[in-house]
Design an enzyme around this catalytic site. Structure first.
Site, short mmCIF file in Angstrom:
data_model
loop_
_atom_site.label_atom_id
_atom_site.label_comp_id
_atom_site.label_asym_id
_atom_site.label_seq_id
_atom_site.Cartn_x
_atom_site.Cartn_y
_atom_site.Cartn_z
N ARG A 250 0.82 -1.22 0.00
CA ARG A 250 0.00 0.00 0.00
C ARG A 250 0.85 1.27 0.00
O ARG A 250 0.46 2.29 0.57
CB ARG A 250 -0.95 0.03 1.20
N ARG B 102 -3.13 6.96 0.92
CA ARG B 102 -3.59 8.15 1.65
C ARG B 102 -2.60 8.79 2.60
O ARG B 102 -2.79 9.92 3.01
CB ARG B 102 -4.88 7.80 2.41
N ARG C 296 -6.74 12.95 -4.72
CA ARG C 296 -8.02 12.34 -4.30
C ARG C 296 -9.10 13.36 -3.97
O ARG C 296 -10.28 13.02 -3.95
CB ARG C 296 -7.79 11.38 -3.14
N ASP D 89 -6.76 -2.12 -7.43
CA ASP D 89 -7.29 -2.77 -6.23
C ASP D 89 -7.64 -4.22 -6.57
O ASP D 89 -8.03 -4.52 -7.69
CB ASP D 89 -8.53 -2.05 -5.71
N TYR E 158 -15.02 -11.53 -0.28
CA TYR E 158 -15.63 -10.22 -0.58
C TYR E 158 -16.94 -10.40 -1.32
O TYR E 158 -17.91 -9.68 -1.09
CB TYR E 158 -14.66 -9.35 -1.38
O1 CP3 Z 1 0.00 -1.41 -2.57
C1 CP3 Z 1 -0.25 -0.47 -3.33
O2 CP3 Z 1 0.18 0.69 -3.15
C2 CP3 Z 1 -1.01 -0.75 -4.60
C3 CP3 Z 1 -2.41 -0.51 -4.59
C4 CP3 Z 1 -3.34 -1.40 -3.77
C5 CP3 Z 1 -4.55 -0.91 -3.23
N1 CP3 Z 1 -5.25 -1.94 -2.71
C6 CP3 Z 1 -4.97 0.50 -3.30
C7 CP3 Z 1 -6.06 0.98 -2.42
C8 CP3 Z 1 -3.29 -2.76 -3.48
C9 CP3 Z 1 -2.21 -3.76 -3.78
C10 CP3 Z 1 -4.51 -3.10 -2.81
C11 CP3 Z 1 -4.85 -4.46 -2.39
C12 CP3 Z 1 -6.07 -4.70 -1.60
N2 CP3 Z 1 -7.28 -4.07 -1.66
C13 CP3 Z 1 -6.19 -5.73 -0.64
C14 CP3 Z 1 -5.11 -6.73 -0.31
C15 CP3 Z 1 -4.07 -6.14 0.55
C16 CP3 Z 1 -4.45 -6.01 1.98
O3 CP3 Z 1 -4.52 -4.85 2.44
O4 CP3 Z 1 -4.63 -7.02 2.64
C17 CP3 Z 1 -7.48 -5.68 -0.11
C18 CP3 Z 1 -8.03 -6.58 0.97
C19 CP3 Z 1 -8.18 -4.63 -0.77
C20 CP3 Z 1 -9.60 -4.22 -0.59
C21 CP3 Z 1 -9.67 -2.81 -0.17
N3 CP3 Z 1 -9.48 -1.73 -1.02
C22 CP3 Z 1 -9.84 -2.31 1.14
C23 CP3 Z 1 -10.11 -3.14 2.38
C24 CP3 Z 1 -9.74 -0.90 1.07
C25 CP3 Z 1 -9.74 0.07 2.20
C26 CP3 Z 1 -11.01 0.77 2.39
C27 CP3 Z 1 -10.74 2.04 3.15
O5 CP3 Z 1 -11.38 3.03 2.81
O6 CP3 Z 1 -9.88 2.04 4.04
C28 CP3 Z 1 -9.52 -0.56 -0.28
C29 CP3 Z 1 -9.36 0.80 -0.84
C30 CP3 Z 1 -8.00 1.15 -1.33
N4 CP3 Z 1 -7.22 0.34 -2.10
C31 CP3 Z 1 -7.32 2.39 -1.12
C32 CP3 Z 1 -6.10 2.28 -1.83
C33 CP3 Z 1 -5.05 3.35 -1.98
C34 CP3 Z 1 -7.85 3.59 -0.38
C35 CP3 Z 1 -8.76 4.31 -1.30
C36 CP3 Z 1 -8.82 5.79 -1.02
O7 CP3 Z 1 -8.04 6.54 -1.62
O8 CP3 Z 1 -9.71 6.20 -0.26
#
Ligand code: CP3
Length: 341
Positions: free
Chosen positions: A23, A27, A36, A72, A149
């Protein structure tokens, strides 16, 4: 190009130890927050020029040894015929959830070239913009994690709907897993064709299973996917969050690199996986709140433990949190490089 990360994936004990952060685009970076304000998360993922820009931010700001595609794990699910939304503060919502035979019949496999062409275009842009810099990691969710999911309609505390389907209707569950495996395989193959140089498979929720259930209901699908892509020469990183109890079985996944969450220390992991293993990890993401000297002690300890592996790629034990000051992430990268050179 900085080859340290790829060499480590292939088993070379590289010095300084390569580092990237799960990640790492997101943010906690003011430059990301700025973007964003003007654009929602899904649109950002689907706009190749912007997704590429966000992917590169941590490479320039932190000095990490690899970039990870900004996208994602849930993106391909939308193409299978399920609604996907990210609600501020509530996490992802998938609608309608998949719980019955009819629900599964409504789903279809994806054609990456048309359904996720924006991901492939982002990869092509990135390979040009990263040339001479660092390698690009592509990724996918593992079938089991994606299934949770779909079945829960989002994330869950108990995963009761997932386990219910698995125990009440194992045939239904395996049908969904077969379909998801097909989707994941074609998605990964398309990413490789577009130019990613390594693949990380995230199995965020497989750790909710007992050892036996993991071995039966989650791992075989991952193993099958890795086997099918082996010939490409692109290394696989397999990360199971909360997976200490299944490490012994993960060893047989066929992945070149095993990702570790912070609960299992590297030394213990290597005693289970064997010293011939390449490991990635595993600083507690909250350790970035520690003062510099204490952070340094922890990083040094992880690097020492990593010496017992075939090779070590430094990372956090899970994604970086939005609350972390980005200067601390930058300091971490400097510490890893400095202490291991
Ligand atoms: O790692 C990186 O920088 C690459 C991008 C990436 C994102 N999500 C961007 C993201 C990667 C590799 C993921 C993987 C992902 N997404 C996983 C597996 C990794 C882990 O954390 O276990 C999972 C379970 C998800 C599903 C998901 N997407 C969740 C639970 C969330 C968070 C929701 C929240 O609001 O906190 C996301 C959203 C997400 N994915 C964000 C980012 C940068 C935040 C979105 C925003 O800008 O608000």
């Amino acid at each position: 190009m900085n080859e340290a990360f790829l060499r480590a994936c292939h088993g070379e004990a590289v010095r300084p130890v390569p580092v990237w952060l799960m990640r790492q685009a997101g943010r906690y970076l003011p430059a990301y927050q700025e973007l964003r304000k003007k654009i929602d998360f899904l649109t950002l993922c689907k706009t190749p020029e912007l997704a590429a820009k966000v992917t590169i931010q941590p490479v320039d700001i932190l000095g990490v040894d690899a970039a990870i595609l900004f996208s994602d794990i849930l993106i391909p699910l939308e193409c299978m015929g399920i609604g996907l939304d990210f609600h501020e503060g509530r996490g992802p919502v998938l609608n309608p959830p998949v719980r019955t035979e009819q629900d599964i019949e409504r789903l279809y496999p994806i054609d990456p070239d048309t359904d996720v062409s924006f991901v492939l275009e982002t990869i092509r842009i990135l390979r040009k913009e990263l040339s001479g810099k660092v390698p690009l990691i592509g990724f996918s969710g593992a079938p089991f994690t994606l299934a949770t999911y779909m079945i829960e309609g989002g994330t869950s505390k108990t995963f009761v709907n997932t386990k219910r389907m698995l125990f009440e209707s194992p045939h239904l569950f395996s049908r969904l897993m077969d379909l998801l495996s097909e989707v994941v395989l074609s998605y990964i193959e398309a990413q490789i064709k577009a130019g990613v140089q390594a693949i990380q498979v995230f199995d965020t929720w497989a750790g909710i299973l007992t050892r036996e259930d993991y071995e039966r209901y989650a791992l075989p699908y991952v193993t099958r996917i890795i086997k099918r892509v082996k010939g490409s020469g692109v290394p696989f990183i397999y990360f199971v969050f909360n997976g200490g109890h299944v490490l012994e079985i993960i060893r047989d996944s066929g992945a070149e690199v095993i990702g570790l969450d912070w609960r299992t220390d590297i030394k213990t992991a290597i005693s289970i996986l064997g010293s011939d293993t390449v490991v990635q990890g595993n600083l507690d993401p909250c350790a970035l709140f520690l003062p510099e000297n204490e952070l340094k002690t922890r990083v040094d300890s992880l690097l020492r433990q990593g010496l017992e592996a075939k090779a070590h790629i430094f990372n956090l034990g899970h994604g970086i949190l939005p609350e972390i000051p980005h200067e601390k992430a930058r300091l971490l990268v400097e510490l890893v490089h400095g202490l291991s050179s």
